[in-house]
Write an enzyme that holds these catalytic residues in place. Structure first.
Site, PDB file in Angstrom:
ATOM      1  N   HIS A 388     -25.249  -9.426  74.674  1.00  0.00           N
ATOM      2  CA  HIS A 388     -25.353 -10.298  73.502  1.00  0.00           C
ATOM      3  C   HIS A 388     -26.819 -10.618  73.184  1.00  0.00           C
ATOM      4  O   HIS A 388     -27.286 -10.409  72.059  1.00  0.00           O
ATOM      5  CB  HIS A 388     -24.570 -11.583  73.783  1.00  0.00           C
ATOM      6  CG  HIS A 388     -24.561 -12.564  72.655  1.00  0.00           C
ATOM      7  ND1 HIS A 388     -23.498 -12.699  71.798  1.00  0.00           N
ATOM      8  CD2 HIS A 388     -25.485 -13.479  72.238  1.00  0.00           C
ATOM      9  CE1 HIS A 388     -23.765 -13.639  70.893  1.00  0.00           C
ATOM     10  NE2 HIS A 388     -24.959 -14.133  71.154  1.00  0.00           N
ATOM     11  N   GLU A 389     -27.537 -11.112  74.191  1.00  0.00           N
ATOM     12  CA  GLU A 389     -28.934 -11.497  73.966  1.00  0.00           C
ATOM     13  C   GLU A 389     -29.815 -10.276  73.710  1.00  0.00           C
ATOM     14  O   GLU A 389     -30.803 -10.358  72.970  1.00  0.00           O
ATOM     15  CB  GLU A 389     -29.461 -12.308  75.146  1.00  0.00           C
ATOM     16  CG  GLU A 389     -28.711 -13.609  75.401  1.00  0.00           C
ATOM     17  CD  GLU A 389     -28.644 -14.532  74.190  1.00  0.00           C
ATOM     18  OE1 GLU A 389     -29.506 -14.433  73.294  1.00  0.00           O
ATOM     19  OE2 GLU A 389     -27.709 -15.362  74.124  1.00  0.00           O
ATOM     20  N   HIS A 392     -29.693  -9.652  70.024  1.00  0.00           N
ATOM     21  CA  HIS A 392     -30.652 -10.507  69.323  1.00  0.00           C
ATOM     22  C   HIS A 392     -32.071  -9.946  69.459  1.00  0.00           C
ATOM     23  O   HIS A 392     -32.822  -9.854  68.483  1.00  0.00           O
ATOM     24  CB  HIS A 392     -30.648 -11.911  69.931  1.00  0.00           C
ATOM     25  CG  HIS A 392     -29.490 -12.761  69.541  1.00  0.00           C
ATOM     26  ND1 HIS A 392     -29.117 -12.958  68.235  1.00  0.00           N
ATOM     27  CD2 HIS A 392     -28.633 -13.504  70.299  1.00  0.00           C
ATOM     28  CE1 HIS A 392     -28.074 -13.782  68.205  1.00  0.00           C
ATOM     29  NE2 HIS A 392     -27.757 -14.117  69.433  1.00  0.00           N
ATOM     30  N   HIS A 395     -32.682  -6.821  67.435  1.00  0.00           N
ATOM     31  CA  HIS A 395     -32.756  -7.170  66.015  1.00  0.00           C
ATOM     32  C   HIS A 395     -34.161  -7.684  65.694  1.00  0.00           C
ATOM     33  O   HIS A 395     -34.796  -7.268  64.710  1.00  0.00           O
ATOM     34  CB  HIS A 395     -31.703  -8.233  65.707  1.00  0.00           C
ATOM     35  CG  HIS A 395     -31.430  -8.422  64.247  1.00  0.00           C
ATOM     36  ND1 HIS A 395     -30.468  -9.285  63.780  1.00  0.00           N
ATOM     37  CD2 HIS A 395     -31.996  -7.871  63.127  1.00  0.00           C
ATOM     38  CE1 HIS A 395     -30.457  -9.262  62.458  1.00  0.00           C
ATOM     39  NE2 HIS A 395     -31.374  -8.410  62.041  1.00  0.00           N
TER      40      HIS A 395
END
Length: 595
Positions: A388-389, A392, A395
């Site tokens: 998940h991180e 981020h 991105h």
């Protein structure tokens, strides 16, 4: 489970993030703070002189330079504090940077109002000059925001209250991360261990019902003992949101929040409506879980237990990295290479230590690689948190690499898309890898829990925020008791079939995101968008992948709804949320067939 939390200096260097890529020392940060003050005086010299194209361009370029320095100092100082919230030197530095940030905001508050005094047609004509290419979206935003910008004097006064306005969030963070002390509970081995935020996440998943019940009761016992203090902190945060919205001439705090993303309030309300209509699906999942666990009744502390406990194994951090990299294979060789290099060169702060900020996040400053904070304990949840991180971080990495500073920051509305898509890809990879029905059930249940906690639960949070803000806007009083009642009633509605304990009424008191008003609904919309995009990448070809990689590289050069449309999903319609819930229903059916 280790019974002692290590001090910061006991953690191996290879498992700490490398902040020295930003600053070698605190002295360097303070040099930058002096530089900011000098440049700020230069910038203030443009006040009253933004009446021609050249001065506007010079001011924009100088502002970009200023903001990059202060963003770097802010990122470094808050990460330094997050390493150990009891570090008084780090706290002093962060306070110094934060105070300067307020001075910066106050001193530059003339800029946008003065630009708004220009004839907008004239200002728009500046954008035709190629030297303004990086500022075209910014100029467009000035026109959109014009009615909500105040006079020079009013903007200056409002900016001067920035530090005070941030007090509720700051007070809560300090209380939650540094001052709250929980008692001891017995773990699965009947060892007495100190309860911490990080340990709670592991204990609440214990196969031993007594262990998870004890952790649950102890956690909320402590929060309940601070009920009045935390309630006043939260209530003042809500009042601040409503006041700022009213001063800026919005109809509500909700409208003020969604306006920033150019998202209509209907997107927020439609999400709640869609979820409320589909509560029977959640009830269906609760019934499946109760039947599988063979419990006469489910309590809230029973919801986080992996159903297939034989697979509740631990993964070393290097194993987690390898799993994530393999899971991201569908995103192409370049993505995997870039992520691998980052994870091996100081992007991540891995393990919990005394005083470390709880949870996980990704952050970064323009011109520097992104950073990831974890509190890794080796569960499958932690592996997915890393994925998940990493979403981020990548991105941010691609946005910063491909966009000029002014357009590099993506909005929170799209922030959860890349992170959740990574989780979806990892899930699909792990399901494809295994032939074992028990492992499939384990993974399906993890996915069902993701939908429960990210779509249903975050929407419940969103409804709590909506109710509390509306009550203040309607002149009603909020009290510790009313907050608990609102929250308890919402849980009772969202979780039919679960025995409601009094403790759940206090859960609102431990949610940090409530101090970023109307943030959490973006988890639900982002998750829904990510499901659609992940399915497109898995089922499609290079076209779908290239559209998605283009989205990652787009930063904030357009409005979030438009960026997602270009990536292949339209969040202005209910279809992505409905499709996500259909997938949830299908996975309940698949899981049921594996019993």
């Amino acid at each position: 489970m280790n019974t002692n939390i290590k001090n910061r200096d006991e953690i191996e260097e290879q498992y700490k993030w490398n902040l020295k890529s930003m600053y070698q020392s605190v002295a360097e940060v303070k040099q930058d703070l002096s530089k900011i003050k000098t440049h700020l005086e230069q910038f203030m010299g443009y006040q009253g002189k933004l009446n021609n194209k050249e001065n506007v361009l010079e001011a924009l370029l100088l502002q970009d330079q200023l903001e990059q320095i202060i963003e770097k100092a802010y990122s470094y100082s808050h990460m330094k504090l997050d390493e150990d919230n009891t570090n008084t030197e780090a706290l002093a530095l962060f306070d110094q940077v934060r105070s300067l940030y307020v001075v910066y905001s106050e001193s530059t508050s003339f800029f946008v109002p003065e630009l708004m005094k220009l004839d907008f047609q004239e200002l728009s004509s500046f954008a035709e000059d190629e030297r303004f290419a990086d500022y075209r979206h910014f100029i467009k935003e000035i026109g959109r925001n014009k009615e909500h910008i105040l006079s020079d004097a009013e903007e200056k006064v409002l900016s001067s209250f920035g530090e005070i306005a941030g007090a509720p969030k700051s007070i809560f963070q300090t209380l939650n991360n540094a001052d709250l002390k929980f008692g001891k509970v017995n773990n699965e081995n009947n060892e007495s261990v100190e309860l911490t935020h990080g340990r709670y996440l592991s204990l609440i998943q214990s196969n031993n019902r007594d262990v998870r019940k004890a952790a649950y009761n102890e956690l909320y016992r402590v929060y309940k003992s601070f009920k009045n203090t935390i309630a006043q902190t939260f209530i003042n945060s809500v009042k601040k949101d409503c006041l700022y919205a009213r001063l800026r001439k919005y109809n509500s705090a909700l409208e003020a929040s969604t306006f920033a993303d150019n998202v209509d309030v209907s997107v927020y309300n439609n999400l709640i409506s869609s979820i409320l209509k589909n509560i029977p699906l959640l009830q269906q999942y609760i019934e499946f879980r109760k039947e599988f666990m063979q419990l006469p009744e489910l309590h809230m502390y029973d919801l986080y237990v992996p159903l297939v406990t034989e697979l509740n194994k631990k993964y070393s951090y290097p194993e987690a990295v390898e799993m994530v990299l393999k899971g991201m294979n569908k995103l192409g060789d370049q993505y995997v290479r870039d992520l691998k290099q980052g994870l091996e060169t100081g992007w991540v702060d891995v393990y919990e230590n005394k005083g470390k900020t709880s949870g996980a996040y990704s952050t970064g400053a323009y011109g520097y690689h992104p950073y990831i904070l974890l509190n890794y304990s080796g569960t499958i949840n932690d592996v997915f948190t890393l994925a998940h991180e990493a979403g981020h971080a990548m991105h941010t990495f691609y946005s910063h690499k491909n966009q000029p500073y002014r357009n590099a920051s993506y909005t929170i509305f799209v922030a959860e898309v890349a992170s959740t898509l990574n989780e979806n890809l990892l899930m699909k990879h792990l399901l494809d890898e295994t032939k074992d029905n028990k492992e499939k059930l384990f993974l399906l249940n993890y996915n069902l829990e993701q939908v429960r906690t990210t779509v249903f639960r975050q929407t419940m949070f969103a409804e709590f925020e909506k109710i509390t803000h509306e009550k203040v806007e309607q002149g009603e009083s909020l009290t510790p008791e009313s907050l608990c009642q609102i929250y308890y009633d919402l849980n009772k509605f969202y979780y039919p079939g679960v025995q409601m304990d009094d403790e759940i009424a206090m859960e609102w008191a431990r949610i940090p995101h409530f101090y970023n008003a109307f943030y959490v609904y973006k988890y639900a919309t982002g998750f829904s968008a990510a499901v659609a995009l992940a399915n497109g990448i898995l089922q499609g070809g290079q076209d779908e992948l290239q559209k998605y990689l283009g989205f990652l590289a787009s930063g904030g050069k357009d409005y979030p709804i438009e960026l997602l449309k270009k990536a292949g999903v339209d969040m202005a319609t209910p279809e992505p949320v409905e499709a996500c819930l259909q997938s949830f229903a299908q996975n309940i059916k698949l899981a049921s067939e594996l019993i």
